[in-house]
Design a protein around this motif. Structure first.
Motif, PDB file in Angstrom:
ATOM      1  N   ILE A   1      32.046  15.967  39.821  1.00 55.50           N
ATOM      2  CA  ILE A   1      31.873  15.976  38.373  1.00 55.50           C
ATOM      3  C   ILE A   1      32.552  14.701  37.898  1.00 55.50           C
ATOM      4  N   LEU A   2      31.771  13.756  37.421  1.00 55.88           N
ATOM      5  CA  LEU A   2      32.342  12.449  37.069  1.00 55.88           C
ATOM      6  C   LEU A   2      32.729  12.405  35.597  1.00 55.88           C
ATOM      7  N   PRO A   3      33.899  11.855  35.304  1.00 60.06           N
ATOM      8  CA  PRO A   3      34.327  11.768  33.913  1.00 60.06           C
ATOM      9  C   PRO A   3      33.565  10.666  33.179  1.00 60.06           C
ATOM     10  N   ILE A   4      33.340  10.881  31.907  1.00 59.44           N
ATOM     11  CA  ILE A   4      32.762   9.823  31.067  1.00 59.44           C
ATOM     12  C   ILE A   4      33.793   9.522  29.987  1.00 59.44           C
ATOM     13  N   TYR A   5      34.279   8.303  29.985  1.00 60.78           N
ATOM     14  CA  TYR A   5      35.362   7.942  29.068  1.00 60.78           C
ATOM     15  C   TYR A   5      34.855   7.202  27.852  1.00 60.78           C
ATOM     16  N   GLY A   6      35.607   7.307  26.781  1.00 56.89           N
ATOM     17  CA  GLY A   6      35.394   6.416  25.658  1.00 56.89           C
ATOM     18  C   GLY A   6      35.752   5.014  26.146  1.00 56.89           C
ATOM     19  N   LEU A   7      34.914   4.042  25.816  1.00 53.65           N
ATOM     20  CA  LEU A   7      35.091   2.704  26.373  1.00 53.65           C
ATOM     21  C   LEU A   7      35.422   1.693  25.289  1.00 53.65           C
ATOM     22  N   THR A   8      35.744   0.515  25.721  1.00 52.48           N
ATOM     23  CA  THR A   8      35.874  -0.595  24.802  1.00 52.48           C
ATOM     24  C   THR A   8      35.093  -1.744  25.406  1.00 52.48           C
ATOM     25  N   GLU A   9      34.689  -2.667  24.558  1.00 53.03           N
ATOM     26  CA  GLU A   9      33.850  -3.747  25.041  1.00 53.03           C
ATOM     27  C   GLU A   9      34.526  -4.498  26.186  1.00 53.03           C
ATOM     28  N   GLY A  10      33.747  -4.800  27.211  1.00 54.38           N
ATOM     29  CA  GLY A  10      34.293  -5.554  28.332  1.00 54.38           C
ATOM     30  C   GLY A  10      34.740  -4.675  29.487  1.00 54.38           C
ATOM     31  N   ILE A  11      34.825  -3.386  29.248  1.00 59.12           N
ATOM     32  CA  ILE A  11      35.199  -2.489  30.343  1.00 59.12           C
ATOM     33  C   ILE A  11      34.089  -1.469  30.557  1.00 59.12           C
ATOM     34  N   PRO A  12      33.320  -1.632  31.624  1.00 52.64           N
ATOM     35  CA  PRO A  12      32.256  -0.669  31.881  1.00 52.64           C
ATOM     36  C   PRO A  12      32.817   0.655  32.398  1.00 52.64           C
ATOM     37  N   GLN A  13      31.971   1.666  32.357  1.00 46.53           N
ATOM     38  CA  GLN A  13      32.390   3.018  32.718  1.00 46.53           C
ATOM     39  C   GLN A  13      33.027   3.074  34.111  1.00 46.53           C
ATOM     40  N   TYR A  14      32.384   2.412  35.074  1.00 46.19           N
ATOM     41  CA  TYR A  14      32.892   2.551  36.447  1.00 46.19           C
ATOM     42  C   TYR A  14      34.289   1.955  36.572  1.00 46.19           C
ATOM     43  N   GLN A  15      34.550   0.896  35.795  1.00 43.57           N
ATOM     44  CA  GLN A  15      35.888   0.291  35.865  1.00 43.57           C
ATOM     45  C   GLN A  15      36.928   1.186  35.219  1.00 43.57           C
ATOM     46  N   MET A  16      36.538   1.783  34.092  1.00 46.82           N
ATOM     47  CA  MET A  16      37.460   2.696  33.425  1.00 46.82           C
ATOM     48  C   MET A  16      37.788   3.841  34.360  1.00 46.82           C
ATOM     49  N   ARG A  17      36.771   4.366  35.037  1.00 50.81           N
ATOM     50  CA  ARG A  17      37.007   5.461  35.983  1.00 50.81           C
ATOM     51  C   ARG A  17      37.998   5.043  37.051  1.00 50.81           C
ATOM     52  N   ARG A  18      37.806   3.840  37.545  1.00 51.38           N
ATOM     53  CA  ARG A  18      38.686   3.383  38.608  1.00 51.38           C
ATOM     54  C   ARG A  18      40.124   3.222  38.113  1.00 51.38           C
ATOM     55  N   MET A  19      40.269   2.675  36.927  1.00 51.36           N
ATOM     56  CA  MET A  19      41.619   2.454  36.398  1.00 51.36           C
ATOM     57  C   MET A  19      42.318   3.787  36.135  1.00 51.36           C
ATOM     58  N   VAL A  20      41.586   4.713  35.503  1.00 48.83           N
ATOM     59  CA  VAL A  20      42.211   6.007  35.228  1.00 48.83           C
ATOM     60  C   VAL A  20      42.552   6.699  36.548  1.00 48.83           C
ATOM     61  N   ALA A  21      41.617   6.642  37.494  1.00 51.45           N
ATOM     62  CA  ALA A  21      41.857   7.303  38.776  1.00 51.45           C
ATOM     63  C   ALA A  21      43.120   6.744  39.431  1.00 51.45           C
ATOM     64  N   ALA A  22      43.277   5.426  39.338  1.00 50.56           N
ATOM     65  CA  ALA A  22      44.457   4.804  39.936  1.00 50.56           C
ATOM     66  C   ALA A  22      45.730   5.307  39.264  1.00 50.56           C
ATOM     67  N   VAL A  23      45.693   5.388  37.938  1.00 55.92           N
ATOM     68  CA  VAL A  23      46.878   5.834  37.210  1.00 55.92           C
ATOM     69  C   VAL A  23      47.154   7.315  37.482  1.00 55.92           C
ATOM     70  N   VAL A  24      46.085   8.112  37.540  1.00 57.53           N
ATOM     71  CA  VAL A  24      46.266   9.530  37.850  1.00 57.53           C
ATOM     72  C   VAL A  24      46.879   9.665  39.238  1.00 57.53           C
ATOM     73  N   HIS A  25      46.355   8.895  40.172  1.00 57.78           N
ATOM     74  CA  HIS A  25      46.855   8.946  41.539  1.00 57.78           C
ATOM     75  C   HIS A  25      48.356   8.684  41.578  1.00 57.78           C
TER      76      HIS A  25
END
Ligand code: ADP
Ligand code: MG
Length: 736
Positions: A172-196
């Motif tokens: 189940i993949l999260p869909i985040y609110g984004l900001t310009e310049g950061i695509p969904q997959y990058q946001m997922r990766r960044m959040v995942a890293a921080v969660v980790h």
């Protein structure tokens, strides 16, 4: 198995760099690390994240997904349905690719799962061809479409399987609110890293015993599962935890505030003796309704206490709240205390003053009015008399009365909010050593959940019935073909001696929205449909003198038609005005429309309200730039508003309309947290989570009864969160 284009690869090692640096730091300090220092993010992306308020690891950890892409709906191909994302597994039978010219290409992959075939298609990604070969087992996730004789998926997500029996865990993949310049997959990766790295850092909010009895996951588990849920059940549990937590913190804050009011503040007791009661009631020219008598008993019993009354009096427009307020003020005066009444607008303040003048004609009570129109000399004289205790009752606008005014002995503050909710921003009107009693009136009926969620610190009285003799109002949605007939009806009414309000939503065409402006409406009507009648204009940009002149001319019948913005909305009382035309009604909330309609049932004639909608202005889907924008747009689209408007023509019960507005538009549009000076919810939704509100409220009240200051060790984190979030807004001081 590995997901192509997914985030699950190598998150951990990106973060390694920072560990070890935190020895000796508190969890707060660890979580406050700026995201630019995290190797998975870096300074460039940190700058982009700052635009949506994400500065620290904590911010990213609590940047919850706004939705999810559920790839866990696995089906056999013959059971696919259009409309949702589904996942299929099968063996590759054919791979084809062709160039369609101008650098364009199509790659097609045909799979079979033993029930049927399905074709996956990629446009302009020629390299996809090399990733498949016949005999390979794969998994595709996408919204399937049935084309001619076969199911197709365009640009599915792909997983390559080990073999026929490989049953991979789906995601189940999260869909985040984004900001310009950061695509969904990058946001997922960044959040995942921080969660980790950080999920285990925050200190649990709830005491162990609560986690157990409520059966909610720990904070760490909930953080992990809200970002990367293992399945829908875990996701639901994680979401429930955060929704409950958010509502619980607010309920704690409200319960603490209520407890403080009751135990720590002192007010003069102002009981109503039988003699005072009789003397006050004699001043009114009518019998009180039983509802009014009931409310007055509640108020008088509050005021008899030596702690401040904090009562919200809600009642529809015209339900007779002012009578209750005047009673309370006279009760204060009977005890030689002063009372002040604050109105949201100058027009209303003047109207209250007129009501009071009528009631007090035969009495010696000294009262005054303070508004923008008061001269400086008068003002000085009023202030002096107030300080000396010579004025018993003061009526004025909110703005003016927030200033530093000294009362000799202030006993009661009445705040007439009408629809403007500033309940939290109560003026700090006090006299040394004691608080006045507070009565807040609102003409916007408040849905039950909202009352509980946002006014938990107040006692609530409700006036449901109308005083006798109230006129009916007929409401019509005027279809484009019926406009001429409507204006003819308005002319007939005017000719027979009635008056009319015409309401338009904006002062001028400053926004690029097809809303009529009052000035333009005035011009158009004065030179068109209502050319033969005396028209006037009133709007918020006029000076208070101009407004008064316009109102007086209308009240005395000198003008027949008043074209206005919503300034007439609040409490204006002209009994001869029986016709109301509202232009662009779709731009108003039901509560506001209801307020407006309340203007035309004041006299001995029935009222007529015409809603004159905009021509269908719904944007075509293709014109919308993004799906996000599209969904925002659709919520307020004319078709949705049409349903609301139809509901509006069918009932005049303000409480019913409030519930409808609440259900259809959500609390944000009606009276969300912001209108109360409270910070917005992150995840809770008062419509959807009504049941959780009740649960949170009753548990919070229980907890505060046991530990009012949240002084117990196991409540330390709750206490910190309450103070951080609501300490200022609710003026909680240091809690206990
Ligand atoms: P609200 O402030 O709730 O909008 P008001 O107090 O201004 O309502 O009352 C609306 C109108 O009804 C006023 O003109 C008032 O004089 C009249 N009214 C109030 N109470 C009664 C009553 N018990 N009997 C008859 N008329 C009443
Ligand atoms: Mg009123």
């Amino acid at each position: 198995m590995r997901w192509f284009g997914s985030m699950s690869r190598n998150i951990g090692d990106a973060m390694g760099a920072l560990s070890g640096e935190y020895a000796g730091a508190t969890p707060e300090q660890v979580l406050a690390v700026p995201v630019r220092h995290l190797s998975a993010i870096g300074p460039d992306r940190a700058q982009l994240l700052a635009k949506i308020g994400i500065q620290t690891a904590r911010d990213l950890l609590f940047h919850f997904p706004r939705n999810y892409e559920d790839l866990s709906d696995q089906r056999s191909i013959d059971h696919l349905e259009e409309g949702t994302v589904q996942t299929v597994r099968g063996v590759v039978e054919e791979v084809d690719g062709k160039s369609t010219g101008f650098g364009r290409s199509i790659v097609g992959v045909l799979i079979n799962d033993g029930t049927q075939q399905l074709r996956a298609i990629w446009f302009n990604q020629p390299y996809m061809r090399d990733k498949f070969h016949p005999g390979q087992y794969v998994m595709f996730s996408a919204k399937p479409k049935y084309h001619g004789c076969r199911w197709e998926m365009t640009h599915p997500k792909v997983a390559w399987l080990e073999g026929e029996d490989d049953r991979p865990k789906t995601e189940i993949l999260p869909i985040y609110g984004l900001t310009e310049g950061i695509p969904q997959y990058q946001m997922r990766r960044m959040v995942a890293a921080v969660v980790h790295q950080f999920a285990a850092v925050p200190i649990e909010v709830f005491p162990e015993s609560m986690l157990r009895t409520l059966d909610i996951p720990s904070l760490t588990d909930a953080i992990r599962n809200i970002h990367a849920p293992t399945d829908q059940i875990q996701l639901a549990r994680a979401r429930r935890r955060f929704i409950f937590q958010e509502l619980f913190i607010l309920q704690l804050a409200l319960a603490i505030r209520r407890w403080q009011q009751q135990t720590q503040r002192r007010s003069p007791p102002l009981p109503a003796s039988a003699k005072m009661d009789a003397r006050i009631l004699r001043l009114f020219p009518f019998e009180l309704t039983s509802g009014q008598r009931h409310v007055i008993r509640q108020i008088a019993s509050d005021m008899a206490q030596n702690r401040p009354m904090n009562r919200l009096l809600q009642g529809d427009v015209g339900s007779g709240k002012t009578v209750a307020a005047v009673y309370a003020m006279l009760l204060a005066v009977a005890h030689r205390c002063q009372a002040v009444m604050m109105a949201p607008t100058e027009i209303l303040a003047r109207q209250h003053a007129e009501t009071l003048a009528g009631v007090l004609r035969a009495s010696r009570v000294h009262w005054a009015t303070l508004t923008g129109g008061t001269t400086e000399k008068e003002r000085q004289s009023i202030l002096t008399q107030l300080a000396a205790g010579e004025i018993g009752i003061l009526i004025g606008t909110h703005a003016l009365l927030q200033e530093d005014i000294h009362f000799q002995n202030l006993g009661l503050v009445v705040i007439d909010e009408q629809h403007k909710f500033g309940v939290r921003q109560r003026a700090t009107l006090r006299t040394a050593g004691s608080d006045p009693h507070y009565l807040v009136m609102t003409a916007t009926p408040i849905p039950r959940t909202l009352t509980m969620a946002l006014f938990g610190d107040l006692d609530v009285s409700t006036l449901r019935e109308m005083p006798p003799g109230r006129q009916q109002v007929h409401t019509y949605l005027i279809e484009p073909g019926k406009r001429a007939a409507w204006w003819q009806f308005v002319r007939d009414q005017l000719t027979s001696g009635r008056q009319a309000y015409i309401v338009s939503p904006l002062v001028d065409e400053s926004l690029n929205i097809a809303a009529a402006s009052a000035e333009e409406t005035f011009e158009a009507l004065a030179n068109g449909e209502l050319e033969a009648f005396r028209l006037d204009l009133i709007h918020g940009r006029m000076s208070s003198r101009e407004k008064q002149t316009a109102m007086r001319a209308f009240r005395t019948g000198k003008t027949q038609v008043l074209v206005s913005t919503t300034v007439i909305e609040v409490g204006v009382d002209v009994p001869n005005a029986t016709v109301l035309a509202i232009l662009s009604p779709e731009r108003f909330g039901l509560a506001q429309l209801h307020q407006l309609r309340g203007r035309i049932c004041r006299g001995k004639y029935p009222g007529y309200c015409g809603l004159i909608g905009e021509p269908d202005a719904s944007p075509k889907e293709s014109e919308l730039q993004s799906p996000a924008l599209a969904s925002e747009f659709c919520e307020s689209s004319p078709s949705g508003s049409r349903d609301r408007l139809i509901a509006f023509t069918k009932t005049t019960d303000g409480f019913e309309l409030a519930e409808i507005d609440f259900q259809m538009r959500g609390p944000g549009n009606l009276l969300g947290t912001a209108q109360h000076g409270l910070p917005p919810f992150r995840i809770a939704d008062l419509v959807r989570d009504a049941a959780v509100v009740e649960e949170a409220r009753s548990l919070a009240q229980k907890l505060i009864a046991e530990d009012p200051g949240l002084r117990h060790d196991t409540h330390a984190k709750l206490r910190r969160m309450v103070l951080l979030r609501y300490g200022k807004a609710l003026d909680l001081g240091d809690v206990g």
